[in-house]
Design a protein around this motif. Structure first.
Motif, PDB file in Angstrom:
ATOM      1  N   ARG A   1     124.974 133.970 -63.893  1.00 20.78           N
ATOM      2  CA  ARG A   1     124.880 132.779 -64.717  1.00 20.78           C
ATOM      3  C   ARG A   1     124.091 132.810 -66.017  1.00 20.78           C
ATOM      4  NH1 ARG A   1     125.752 128.325 -61.662  1.00 20.78           N
ATOM      5  NH2 ARG A   1     124.955 126.953 -63.253  1.00 20.78           N
TER       6      ARG A   1
ATOM      7  N   ARG B   1     119.965 123.661 -57.596  1.00 21.17           N
ATOM      8  CA  ARG B   1     120.060 123.728 -56.025  1.00 21.17           C
ATOM      9  C   ARG B   1     119.166 125.015 -55.390  1.00 21.17           C
ATOM     10  NH1 ARG B   1     126.465 124.633 -55.748  1.00 21.17           N
ATOM     11  NH2 ARG B   1     125.448 126.016 -57.372  1.00 21.17           N
TER      12      ARG B   1
ATOM     13  N   ASP C   1     129.775 127.529 -54.960  1.00 24.21           N
ATOM     14  CA  ASP C   1     130.758 127.071 -55.779  1.00 24.21           C
ATOM     15  C   ASP C   1     132.002 127.568 -55.551  1.00 24.21           C
ATOM     16  OD1 ASP C   1     128.869 125.950 -57.033  1.00 24.21           O
ATOM     17  OD2 ASP C   1     128.438 127.154 -58.611  1.00 24.21           O
TER      18      ASP C   1
ATOM     19  N   ASN D   1     121.918 134.285 -57.634  1.00 22.13           N
ATOM     20  CA  ASN D   1     123.427 134.262 -58.376  1.00 22.13           C
ATOM     21  C   ASN D   1     124.515 134.285 -57.458  1.00 22.13           C
ATOM     22  OD1 ASN D   1     123.298 133.817 -61.350  1.00 22.13           O
ATOM     23  ND2 ASN D   1     121.670 135.669 -60.943  1.00 22.13           N
TER      24      ASN D   1
ATOM     25  N   ASP E   1     121.106 126.135 -62.710  1.00 22.77           N
ATOM     26  CA  ASP E   1     121.467 125.699 -61.086  1.00 22.77           C
ATOM     27  C   ASP E   1     120.264 125.040 -60.395  1.00 22.77           C
ATOM     28  OD1 ASP E   1     122.265 125.323 -58.493  1.00 22.77           O
ATOM     29  OD2 ASP E   1     123.513 127.105 -58.533  1.00 22.77           O
TER      30      ASP E   1
ATOM     31  N   ALA F   1     124.716 130.998 -55.342  1.00 26.69           N
ATOM     32  CA  ALA F   1     125.164 130.092 -56.157  1.00 26.69           C
ATOM     33  C   ALA F   1     126.779 130.129 -56.190  1.00 26.69           C
ATOM     34  CB  ALA F   1     124.556 130.070 -57.515  1.00 26.69           C
TER      35      ALA F   1
END
Length: 735
Positions: A284, A43, A353, A346, A41, A349
């Motif tokens: 993830r 970002r 999402d 996590n 990820d 994220a």
């Protein structure tokens, strides 16, 4: 029904079983690991206070001047979008010595000219907390803090403002995670960066971190987690509201929230939560710098400005640690030393999402419905099914339960109970099988014990499927009987030691018995050097004649191979004589009170015994009656004769099976044609033609004793006058 009842007690909380809860956790962990994306990820970046940083910058805690430099580096040179601290600044930084200098200026050095003035001039540069506060001010920064629970409810630092008022809950007793103490940041820093979130996870009973509370309670006030605070900062700091079920069917005593709702003007976002107002961490992949889920940057590289400018432009940055000595490593489903800072990464994220897995508030209801449907299906179906079908039904129910659970997990992000249903299905199946074994299969085991010494295991397996159809009671059936006698046994018994003879006999019987059993034959008895078997009972076999002939050919070949071994070992060779007959026989358990056996009796059995005796007279190893030949088929036959044995007035044709029909060579086919012509001439008493045909036959196969036998017969009968009453049969008066 017993497993269903116990599972329902567990699901309803009447009899909670810790083992099932642990199993549910294990199953959740397995699903999580199997479905993790294992991708980077980009970002989110983690600034890591790692071992390298501690070695270069110094042991933790660092001076706030260093942290001010680090913050300025992140926002000015690296252009980060947001910075979150997974550390707490609970005490003032006195590492500069400013406090001691001020004490000296007001005490023992107050009379020192210019000292107090100089200390005042140095105050701004030596006040590290002020410098750090200035670097935090008016920047997108979220500080971290922690809650605690102890008897005294100790507190330190300044908490941020609560994000949700008590009144918003409308008096509902929501089961928030609650703490009575906290350790927060010093006031100077907390006022410079007023947005902050707690970084406490929820540690389950097995010591594993699987979820983080999005909201927590302290003294009737509600505070947000670090990950939620950072997410809210990214999306414009929307208001936090409780998300209740919308259909109005839930009473006000309901102790859970359906979601945490973020409202910004007319826009709303609902984040699903469980009954503790928590969300499962959407891991993830494996954690740490080598885990591949997030980029890790050593804090030392930022402090030393070794990272090119703009490397973190637009990134969400979390400052945390992976150094073991700083004790922020957690046990998680994906690793036993997982960095705590990465759990927040996590979660952020997942919020970005919109993919957070959650244990919904209706999980208990789902569990009860699945248990009832699966349990009743098995309770009513299993007792009616055979063992094989019961296995199939149990597997089908198990697959349906697991499939539905995985579909809801992957498609809707719902983490629903699975362990109780799995254990219930497996237990119900095990109980059914145990009941069937100990209670219902008693008759089957009795049957197996009864026939096991006579019948091949494969036939016993067929019999136990329907034990009521088999018994030892005598009945008349068309069967095929075999008598097999070893030739030369008497002579061997005179020349061999008893133990050696026993070994040889057992060796032969073992091979012959294996062949009989492989061809579905039933061993009747062993009589000295003779074995008796039959086909067609207790399990009915339509092709009993064919199997008996096939077995006899294989037995004859086995004896030939055994003789080859004996010749190499210097042991005596043996011969074999086999007689086969098919007809109506009485089969059943017969004998006395002292000894009984499952056997066959009747005229057809006696004829089979007589035919075995004729094998030696005709120089062949197998003699088969006409009735057996007719039903066997698929073999090449050589008719031997028509005979009238002792005790029988009716003449019967006897045959010698040579091989399967498609195994004959052209020369053998020609030989059988000539032989058929000879038999017709023989029965017509045309002795001249018989001599010519026998001459040809002996040229074709000079070693066959059968042709020598008939040569002697023709020579003898040529001396007799023509007998119009002769039927071509040979009479045998001995057994």
């Amino acid at each position: 029904m017993i497993p269903l009842f116990i599972a329902l007690l567990h699901a309803g909380g009447v009899l909670p079983l810790g083992l099932l809860q642990r199993l549910d956790d294990v199953l959740y962990d397995a699903r999580l690991r199997a479905t993790m994306p294992r991708t980077l990820d980009e970002r989110i970046v983690i600034v890591d206070i790692d071992e390298k940083s501690l070695a270069e910058v110094g042991r933790w805690p660092w001076g706030r001047n260093r942290l001010a430099e680090l913050t300025d580096e992140l926002f000015e040179r690296q252009q980060a979008a947001l910075l979150g601290f997974d550390v707490v600044f609970a005490e003032a930084d006195e590492s500069s010595g400013l406090k001691r200098l001020r004490q000296l200026a007001q005490g023992e050095l107050k009379d020192q000219a210019g000292f107090a003035e100089r200390v005042g001039q140095l105050g701004s540069s030596l006040d590290y907390d002020a410098a750090f506060a200035r670097s935090l001010q008016k920047r997108p920064v979220v500080l971290g803090y922690y809650f605690t629970s102890d008897r005294e409810g100790r507190t330190s630092g300044l908490l941020p403002p609560p994000v949700m008022a008590r009144e918003a809950l409308e008096g509902r007793p929501i089961r928030f995670t609650s703490w009575n103490g906290y350790g927060s940041n010093i006031e100077q820093l907390a006022r410079a960066a007023p947005i902050a979130g707690f970084f406490n996870p929820i540690v389950d009973g097995d010591g594993v971190v699987r979820s983080i509370p999005l909201l927590a309670e302290h003294r009737d006030r509600h505070y947000e987690s670090l990950s939620l605070a950072m997410f809210r900062t990214l999306v414009g700091l929307p208001a936090v509201e409780p998300g209740f079920p919308r259909d109005g069917t839930v009473s006000r005593s309901y102790q859970g929230l359906e979601s945490v709702t973020l409202r910004l003007g007319q826009k709303t976002l609902s984040i699903p939560v469980d009954d503790r107002v928590a969300a499962l961490v959407p891991f993830r992949g494996p954690g740490g710098p080598a885990g591949g889920s997030f980029r890790y940057v050593s804090a030392a590289d930022l402090v030393g400005q070794r990272l090119p400018p703009g490397s973190l432009k637009g990134k969400i940055v979390l400052l945390g640690t992976t150094a073991p000595g700083l004790q922020d490593l957690r046990v998680t489903p994906v690793g036993e030393t997982y960095p705590g800072v990465e759990t927040h990464a996590n979660m952020i994220a997942g919020l970005l999402d919109g993919k957070l897995h959650v244990r919904p508030d209706y999980a208990v209801g789902y569990e009860v419905v699945v248990l009832v449907l699966a349990g009743l299906t098995l309770a009513f179906a299993l007792p009616l099914l055979s063992a094989a079908k019961a296995v199939g039904a149990s597997v089908a129910v198990l697959a349906a339960v697991v499939g539905l659970n995985l579909w809801l997990y992957l498609g809707a992000g719902l983490v629903l109970p699975l362990a109780s249903a799995l254990v219930m299905v497996l237990t119900a199946f095990a109980l059914n099988m145990s009941y069937g074994y100990f209670i219902e299969s008693r008759s089957k085991r009795d049957l197996a014990n009864l026939f096991g010494t006579y019948v091949p295991p494969e036939l016993v397996d067929e019999m136990v499927k329907d034990p009521d159809s088999y018994s030892m009671a005598a009945t008349n059936k068309e069967l095929t009987v075999m008598f097999c006698d070893m030739r030369g046994f008497t002579k061997m018994s005179e020349r061999m030691e008893p133990v050696q003879l026993q070994h040889l006999l057992n060796q032969v019987f073992n091979r012959l018995t294996d062949i009989i059993r492989a061809n579905r034959g039933t061993i009747d008895k062993y009589m000295g050097d003779c074995v008796m078997a039959f086909w067609g009972a207790p399990v009915e076999t339509a092709e009993h004649g064919h199997l008996a002939v096939k077995a006899s050919l294989e037995m004859a070949n086995a004896v030939r191979r055994l003789n080859e071994e004996h010749r190499v070992q210097g042991l005596p060779e043996i011969g074999v004589g086999i007689g086969l007959n098919t007809g109506m026989m009485c089969v059943g358990d017969m004998g006395s009170q002292v000894r009984r056996s499952y056997t066959v009796i009747g005229d057809a059995v006696n004829l089979g015994s007589r035919l075995e005796g004729l094998s030696k007279a005709y120089g062949v190893d197998i003699v088969v009656s006409e009735t057996t030949r007719k039903i066997a088929g698929q073999f090449a036959w050589q008719e031997l004769d028509r005979v009238r044995v002792k005790g029988k007035e009716q003449a019967v044709a006897i045959h010698w099976p040579l091989a399967p029909a498609d195994w004959l060579e052209p020369a053998q086919v020609d030989e059988l044609k000539v032989w058929g012509t000879f038999l017709r001439a023989y029965r017509a008493q045309d002795w001249d033609q018989c001599d010519v045909l026998l001459l040809n036959l002996r040229r074709m196969n000079p070693k066959k004793y059968l042709y020598e036998l008939y040569s002697e017969r023709v020579a003898s009968m040529r001396l007799l006058p023509f007998d119009p009453e002769w039927d071509g049969a040979t009479n045998f008066e001995t057994k």
